[in-house]
Write an enzyme that holds these catalytic residues in place. Sequence first.
Site, PDB file in Angstrom:
ATOM      1  N   ASP A   9       2.526   2.144  -3.320  1.00 35.55           N
ATOM      2  CA  ASP A   9       2.760   1.430  -4.572  1.00 35.55           C
ATOM      3  C   ASP A   9       3.670   2.287  -5.455  1.00 35.55           C
ATOM      4  O   ASP A   9       3.296   3.390  -5.865  1.00 35.55           O
ATOM      5  CB  ASP A   9       1.418   1.174  -5.266  1.00 35.55           C
ATOM      6  CG  ASP A   9       1.540   0.186  -6.411  1.00 35.55           C
ATOM      7  OD1 ASP A   9       2.671  -0.254  -6.692  1.00 35.55           O
ATOM      8  OD2 ASP A   9       0.510  -0.140  -7.032  1.00 35.55           O
ATOM      9  N   ASP A 109       7.920  -3.381  -5.135  1.00 35.26           N
ATOM     10  CA  ASP A 109       7.305  -2.089  -5.439  1.00 35.26           C
ATOM     11  C   ASP A 109       6.091  -1.749  -4.564  1.00 35.26           C
ATOM     12  O   ASP A 109       5.384  -0.787  -4.843  1.00 35.26           O
ATOM     13  CB  ASP A 109       6.891  -2.030  -6.912  1.00 35.26           C
ATOM     14  CG  ASP A 109       5.899  -3.121  -7.290  1.00 35.26           C
ATOM     15  OD1 ASP A 109       5.684  -4.039  -6.473  1.00 35.26           O
ATOM     16  OD2 ASP A 109       5.334  -3.056  -8.388  1.00 35.26           O
ATOM     17  N   GLU A 110       5.848  -2.518  -3.502  1.00 37.02           N
ATOM     18  CA  GLU A 110       4.695  -2.162  -2.668  1.00 37.02           C
ATOM     19  C   GLU A 110       4.842  -2.655  -1.231  1.00 37.02           C
ATOM     20  O   GLU A 110       5.531  -3.629  -0.952  1.00 37.02           O
ATOM     21  CB  GLU A 110       3.387  -2.677  -3.276  1.00 37.02           C
ATOM     22  CG  GLU A 110       3.263  -4.170  -3.366  1.00 37.02           C
ATOM     23  CD  GLU A 110       1.882  -4.616  -3.841  1.00 37.02           C
ATOM     24  OE1 GLU A 110       0.869  -4.083  -3.333  1.00 37.02           O
ATOM     25  OE2 GLU A 110       1.823  -5.498  -4.713  1.00 37.02           O
TER      26      GLU A 110
END
Length: 361
Positions: A9, A109-110
């Site tokens: 993350d 973002d992950e």
Amino acid sequence: MHKIIMHIDLDYFFAQCEELRNPTIKTKPVVVCVFSNRGNNSGVVATSNYIARRYQVKSGIPIIIAKKKLTGTNAVFLKSDYHHYSRISVKIMNIIKKYADMFEYVGKDEAYLDISKTSNENYKQAELLAYKIKNKIFNETKLTCSIGVSHNKLLAKIASSYKKPSGLTIVKPENTNYFLSQLEISKIPKIGSKTIKKMKEMNIHTIYELKKLDIFKMNKTFGKKIGTYIHNSARGICNEKVKIKDINQISKIITLSRNSNEYEYILQKLFYVCKKLHEIIIKKNKLFKNVTIQLVQSNLTNKIVSKKLLRSTNDMWELKNIIKKLLKNVWNEINNKIRRVGIIVSDLSTRTNQEKIVNFF
């Protein structure tokens, strides 16, 4: 085979990208915003850095409320630059992929990685690999990330948020109960605010307390699907596999110049978004097989409806026709004026020369 799953993350990603672009703002509250065309106070917060979060400024709240919370500070409010963030995200995802037996893209973002073979099913090797990935991302982009490692996706995701920012948390199978028992119920992914509120009314605040609740009581209160999910999650049970999934959708959303419940006005705005989205589809040489429209109402609730096609396409006329049908299908469910409209195409594939020929028949 014992699975070892990693969840990566990127910390406050959009805001961290902006701090990297302009280091002078790093000591200030930074708020990345999706502005509407109604002025600098209209729109929503996309994300914020940790300094701004100390003032309870989080993603999803209106910009005007964020500004009130940050009154008297030297806060910086920036317009989101998704093109810039996407470039950085692609670079990072390409770094991450190289270390995975199986890679699942979740968002800019992950991502999830199955590292069972790479780590030889050994948590010490998994830990070393996590540090290697963190260092590689930082050395090449100067951005930090938080990583969770465990035996399933659920626990890996919870673990990645345990020591943010720039954290690393390993949860071995034998430590699962201890790790979960100390957490608040809000740490379980996919549990909405209404469910959390109901639990607190039942005097349940922690996962430890949640585990004491009988599954039949859980199913009766929340329904079988949600009740079973909560019951299993409180015990760290998750059978969902890491699936091969790369960046597989393109989206476009706009804020209307005025809130409206006029069907023709909303349809024309969707057609405008459709035109802009189609330009991106053609530029990226993609075909899509799934179409979704998103309607954000004036009370910020969402109406989302999708259609899966029989075959992949990039045809503009077909896209407009589907959008029209989707809007017609959901229109009777609209009980507030519409504030924002968006379209998402997903289940993407790359258009080949052979497909170009076939499309003429």
